[in-house]
Design a protein around this motif. Structure first.
Motif, PDB file in Angstrom:
ATOM      1  N   SER A  21     -22.569 -14.611  26.134  1.00 46.61           N
ATOM      2  CA  SER A  21     -22.123 -13.758  27.237  1.00 46.61           C
ATOM      3  C   SER A  21     -22.966 -13.990  28.488  1.00 46.61           C
ATOM      4  CB  SER A  21     -22.207 -12.292  26.811  1.00 46.61           C
ATOM      5  OG  SER A  21     -21.818 -11.452  27.858  1.00 46.61           O
ATOM      6  N   ILE A  25     -21.624 -15.822  32.283  1.00 49.01           N
ATOM      7  CA  ILE A  25     -21.737 -15.317  33.655  1.00 49.01           C
ATOM      8  C   ILE A  25     -22.706 -16.161  34.476  1.00 49.01           C
ATOM      9  CG2 ILE A  25     -23.522 -13.577  33.243  1.00 49.01           C
ATOM     10  CD1 ILE A  25     -21.247 -11.916  35.082  1.00 49.01           C
ATOM     11  N   GLN A 104     -25.845 -10.028  30.402  1.00 49.28           N
ATOM     12  CA  GLN A 104     -25.300 -10.400  31.703  1.00 49.28           C
ATOM     13  C   GLN A 104     -26.224  -9.947  32.819  1.00 49.28           C
ATOM     14  OE1 GLN A 104     -21.150  -9.451  32.207  1.00 49.28           O
ATOM     15  NE2 GLN A 104     -20.610 -10.408  30.271  1.00 49.28           N
ATOM     16  N   THR A 108     -28.271 -13.255  34.861  1.00 52.25           N
ATOM     17  CA  THR A 108     -27.912 -13.552  36.248  1.00 52.25           C
ATOM     18  C   THR A 108     -29.119 -13.567  37.170  1.00 52.25           C
ATOM     19  OG1 THR A 108     -27.355 -11.222  36.614  1.00 52.25           O
ATOM     20  CG2 THR A 108     -25.535 -12.727  36.105  1.00 52.25           C
TER      21      THR A 108
END
Length: 166
Positions: A21, A25, A104, A108
């Motif tokens: 996941s 992203i 996520q 990021t």
């Protein structure tokens, strides 16, 4: 009740799902043109990521197919050990919190560094899912194009960027 083996297996599958996941992203947040520029400047992280980002649809398909497999595996193990409703609740909450939201948010922050660190795992996911991910890549490439187009900046945008750097 979960046996210690099943508990470790669920934890392992959730961790793998979380990595997928986060990579999903992070990969999509990497600007292809910027990665290309950094690779030309010999940034080792960018050099590792350029081929994976250049074939973003193949990489994305490999990551997403792996993510679904890991999440489904965790749900199946939980379903074998608990009542259906309890298994769905535990599976859904643990996957949303620990395998979606947290990774996520974490991945990021340093997308290039994290993606480069996990590039061998991404390559392995592509190899393992290739019979399915390659046709998906070809379909996505046909529908949406193969790579991100480099966007040129206007004079005004370049001026703002230079002012920001100063």
């Amino acid at each position: 009740m979960l046996s210690p083996f099943d508990a470790l297996l669920v934890l392992f599958l959730i961790v793998l799902s979380a990595i997928c996941s986060g990579l999903n992203i992070s990969l999509m947040s990497l600007d292809y043109a910027e990665i290309k520029r950094r690779a030309k400047l010999k940034d080792k992280r960018a050099v590792k990521m350029l081929p994976l980002r250049a074939q973003a649809h193949l990489t994305l398909a490999g990551i997403l197919l792996s993510n679904v497999a890991f999440a489904s595996g965790a749900a199946i193990v939980l379903g074998d050990n608990f009542n259906g409703l309890v298994a769905v609740a535990i599976s859904t909450l643990s996957l949303v919190i620990f395998a979606e939201l947290l990774p996520q948010a974490i991945f990021t922050k340093n997308a290039l560094t994290i993606c480069a660190a996990f590039s061998p795992l991404m390559r392995l996911m592509i190899v393992l899912t290739y019979p399915i991910s390659k046709p998906l890549q070809l379909l996505l490439d046909r529908l949406f194009g193969t790579t991100d187009k480099s966007r040129l900046h206007t004079r005004h945008e370049l001026g703002l960027m230079i002012n920001e750097h100063l």
